[in-house]
Scaffold this active site. Structure first.
Site, PDB file in Angstrom:
ATOM      1  N   PRO A 579       1.059  -1.037   0.164  1.00  0.00           N
ATOM      2  CG  PRO A 579       0.367  -0.897   2.454  1.00  0.00           C
ATOM      3  CD  PRO A 579       0.989  -1.530   1.056  1.00  0.00           C
ATOM      4  CG  ASP A 580       5.311   1.028  -0.400  1.00  0.00           C
ATOM      5  OD1 ASP A 580       4.526   0.248   0.681  1.00  0.00           O
ATOM      6  OD2 ASP A 580       6.348   1.454  -0.102  1.00  0.00           O
ATOM      7  CG  HIS A 581       2.780   4.799  -5.069  1.00  0.00           C
ATOM      8  ND1 HIS A 581       2.726   5.288  -6.024  1.00  0.00           N
ATOM      9  CD2 HIS A 581       3.529   3.663  -4.950  1.00  0.00           C
ATOM     10  CE1 HIS A 581       4.134   5.264  -6.008  1.00  0.00           C
ATOM     11  NE2 HIS A 581       4.223   3.810  -6.557  1.00  0.00           N
TER      12      HIS A 581
END
Length: 831
Positions: A579-581
């Site tokens: 889920p980085d962005h």
């Protein structure tokens, strides 16, 4: 003074916390009034605003919102509604009547924000469009969330999660080699888009507070899907070695992931992420002294990846007979990032999540109680999440009496113009957050050093600039500063005294060990907003564990669900960086909320975002169901549990695919007409959803026979003309030719020094609004602006700068890069 690089303007016992209502004035958006009109999608945007303290009133028809009837149902009550409408009030208005419409206009006159998710143009057809609303309230921010936007050739298309995954370029990169493409689990598109919508909404609201003029945001879930989940024109993970997503995307499905391998162990699976040299040293020692990869040169990710299959085989043999918990403990001790692949049942008992009170006990009508993720973040040490359950129809409750924000009359500028951000973020989540703030006008100073460079700077060779770093750090300045030295720490404190925001995604405890924790910086600058993110959060037994997106997905239950249900061990999330962005947007939204609070109180605040809890949030409904019906949530593959036909179907051509996603009986009837199979409508077996699901294979075989004779584009156009959700599977190299993306102005180009070809990057968070487009400026070389910042911000003399450089406190750009920059022409963004 503005810089030249800146824009001029597992436990066995599940423990949860009871719902509680903190002091409203302490919540960041206290006093902000939000109206919401929803047709059963996008509710999480207003839920996020409510979590942050806004007073959100869900306006429903007399029969109630469609979301109240959305599956899954328990005892006749929607778990989706329960998880997505907590912290809200409910007001019943019949907008089909003149009295109902006038009542809405009267409420809008007193509101700050209106979020609506109706079909494009629905409010305008009722005489309640943006013009009418702004006539009553010129400062109102209106956010219209639709699947494809209010404009563009797909404007009136029908969408589901499957359609958005296909057109968003996500489906083409999901699944395993030799298998059909695989839809990701849950409702990733709408859940992640909701937070981007909240971010854009608060940017427009900040602008309205400054200027007194509202806005109408035309927000597209498809646009956000392209930008937030796995952007083709955005930052890629460390394992990409600086390459773009376009370079990495295969024509077919990728092979089983080697960069972030999932390995069988005695009681399940574990995943490791060995990326930087220190982590490889730990893994290398764990393997012993006899293996063939002990040479220190294998610390470089590029060399190691050339023999990664052989290395992973050695690790697999080491792990095979050991239990997951023991492997995780040993990995943590050796500095090797590792996590068990958790099922939803395991997630609900995870000791880290329980220690952080990540779940809320939500009462349901009928007296039952279930567990759902509390929220996405902590503010000032307390969870910003569920306080009250979803409302009964028409239950408005007690109004929030917090002081209302006031509007100014300043000239329009970018919402964050005049603010300074100290950016200690690294890799994807950290880079993305700073870039989002820079896009909205903040002066972002990236603090870094050659001794501890951002992993995104590491390419396959010794290049000074990579595509991935340029995507994540465009618009920033770079200051080379040694935070391991006392003088470097003192200079950082001096910078913090003159800044508005500090962001960091170091391992928890790192900033404190440097003497730069929040309490220290708060004493220096009480107005400072300090935002940290980490894999598992700043507190809890695993808070100090190293973590990356793949480990987060494994811990949060996403990896276990992201597989083919009929193939054991077929985990298919190896190429995604979820889920980085998404985490970057969560942090940005929280920062915006605290900046809004600072206008009222003058005080800053502390934000703590755990990436793993972001992963929980996108599975809110699924985890609530698992808590009530143990064992009910598992991998679904491409099928929909509640309706059929639904799935990924082959088309004419080489590895060409489409999705068809029937939602109800009307869709089924239209589908049968479109594919020339009217006789299916007369078959009593297919008369209702349960019958169609029971005979899924027969129906989907009929659809596949029809799609196999047509191109994906033909399938999409034929079925969408009958309002049946369907889409072609779009690949990244087809983005720029897509007419809808072109009409929505989704991509822009700029020239990046150090890279030969022009860079293609995403535009702003919402296609059409009064928010200025981001000013596209190049990403900096390491320490490119050190001397300028030392002079203009820190007020240092040339002699002092030379002394600090000689002592290794300040770092400046090398002569070779300086010469390169001097030879380059001045570059400007190309629209």
């Amino acid at each position: 003074m503005a810089l030249s690089c800146a824009s001029p303007n597992p436990s066995t016992e599940t423990i949860v916390s009871p719902l509680s209502t903190p002091d409203a004035s302490a919540l960041p958006l206290a006093g902000v009034r939000v109206l919401e009109l929803s047709d059963g999608r996008g509710e999480m945007c207003a839920r996020v605003l409510a979590d942050l303290g806004a007073e959100v009133t869900l306006v429903e028809p007399p029969t109630g919102s469609r979301a109240r009837r959305m599956p899954p149902l328990v005892d006749g009550h929607s778990l989706y509604f329960a998880s997505h409408n907590a912290n809200k009030r409910s007001a019943v208005l019949d907008l089909s009547t003149p009295g109902g419409r006038e009542a809405l206009l009267a409420r809008a006159a007193e509101a700050d924000i209106l979020v609506e998710t109706l079909e494009p143009g629905a409010l305008a057809r009722l005489g309640l469009g943006a013009e009418a609303l702004h006539a009553r309230n010129p400062a109102l921010v209106i956010t219209s969330i639709t699947d494809f936007g209010q404009t563009g050739p797909y404007r009136d298309y029908q969408a589901t999660h499957a359609v958005l995954m296909a057109l968003g370029g996500v489906l083409a990169r999901s699944g395993l080699k030799g298998q059909r493409p695989l839809l990701p689990p849950g409702q990733l598109a709408h859940e992640t888009a909701a937070v981007q919508a909240a971010w854009a909404t608060l940017m427009a609201y900040l602008q309205a507070l400054r200027t007194g003029r509202g806005d109408h945001l035309d927000f597209s879930v498809l646009d956000a899907t392209v930008q937030v989940i796995d952007p083709g024109m955005g930052v890629t993970g460390s394992a990409a070695a600086g390459r773009s997503a376009l370079e990495l995307a295969p024509r077919g499905r990728p092979p089983m992931g080697t960069g972030y391998p999932i390995l069988r162990c005695a009681d399940g699976y574990v995943r490791i992420c060995v990326l930087n040299p220190r982590q490889w040293q730990g893994m290398c020692a764990w393997l012993g002294d006899e293996h063939p990869f002990t040479d220190p040169s294998y610390g470089h990710i590029g060399k190691r990846f050339k023999v990664i299959k052989e290395i992973n085989a050695l690790i697999a043999a080491l792990f095979r007979d050991q239990p997951a918990a023991e492997l995780v403990r040993e990995g943590q001790k050796r500095g090797v990032p590792i996590a068990a692949v958790a099922t939803p049942a395991h997630v609900l008992r995870d000791e880290q999540f329980l220690a952080r009170e990540a779940f809320a006990a939500v009462p349901l009508p009928g007296g039952r109680q279930g567990l759902t993720p509390r929220g996405y973040l902590f503010v000032d040490g307390s969870p910003a999440g569920i306080r009250t359950p979803a409302p009964e129809l028409g239950a408005e409750g007690v109004a929030n009496e917090a002081p209302r924000p006031t509007h100014g009359t300043q000239a329009a500028a970018r919402p964050l113009a005049g603010l300074r951000v100290l950016d200690l973020g690294v890799i994807v989540a950290g880079a993305e957050l700073g870039r989002l703030l820079a896009d909205q006008g903040a002066e972002v100073i990236k603090i870094e050093s050659s001794a501890f460079p951002d992993g995104l700077r590491q390419g396959q060779g010794n290049e000074a600039m990579t595509i991935s770093f340029a995507q994540g750090s465009r618009g920033k300045c770079s200051l080379g500063l040694n935070l391991r030295s006392p003088r470097g720490v003192a200079l950082f404190k001096q910078l913090a005294a003159a800044s508005d925001v500090v962001v960091s995604n170091f391992k928890p405890g790192t900033m404190e060990s440097l003497g730069l924790g929040y309490e220290v910086l708060k004493a220096i600058n009480p107005r400072l907003v300090f935002a940290v993110s980490s894999a598992f959060g700043a507190t809890g037994p695993r808070s100090r564990s190293m973590g990356y997106g793949p480990l987060v997905r494994a811990s949060a239950g996403l990896t276990a669900l992201w597989r083919y249900p009929e193939i054991e061990g077929s985990f298919s999330d190896s190429t995604t960086i979820v889920p980085d962005h998404f985490v970057g947007r969560i942090s940005a939204t929280a920062i915006a909320a605290l900046l809004i609070r600072r206008l009222r109180t003058g005080a800053g605040g502390f934000i703590d975002v755990a990436q793993a809890e972001a992963g929980l949030g996108v599975l809110a409904t699924e985890l609530l169901r698992e808590s009530l019906q143990p064992g009910s949530v598992g991998p679904r593959g491409n099928a929909d549990e509640f309706e059929a036909p639904h799935g990924v179907f082959p088309c004419a051509g080489d590895d060409e695919w489409c999705v068809v996603a029937v939602r109800d009986g009307c869709d089924f009837a239209a589908l049968c007409e479109a594919i020339g199979r009217r006789e299916l409508l007369a078959d009593p077996r297919f008369a209702d959803s349960a019958g169609r699901v029971a005979h899924r294979e027969e129906l989907e075989a009929a659809v596949a026979e029809w799609t196999a004779q047509r191109t994906p584009q033909q399938v999409m156009e034929t079925l969408q003309s009958q309002r049946v959700p369907a889409a072609r599977m779009l690949r990244l190299d087809e983005y720029l030719q897509n007419p809808h993306f072109a009409a929505r102005r989704l991509f822009r180009t700029f020239q990046q020094p150090g890279l030969a070809a022009p860079m293609i990057t995403e535009a702003g968070p919402v296609a059409f609004s009064r928010l200025p487009e981001p000013e596209l400026r190049p990403a900096p070389f390491l320490a490119q602006h050190s001397e300028e910042i030392a002079r203009t911000v820190l007020g240092l003399s040339e002699a002092e700068i030379e002394e600090l450089v000689a002592e290794g406190v300040l770092e400046t750009m090398g002569a070779e890069l300086r010469a390169l920059l001097e030879e380059l022409p001045v570059v400007k963004a190309a629209a």
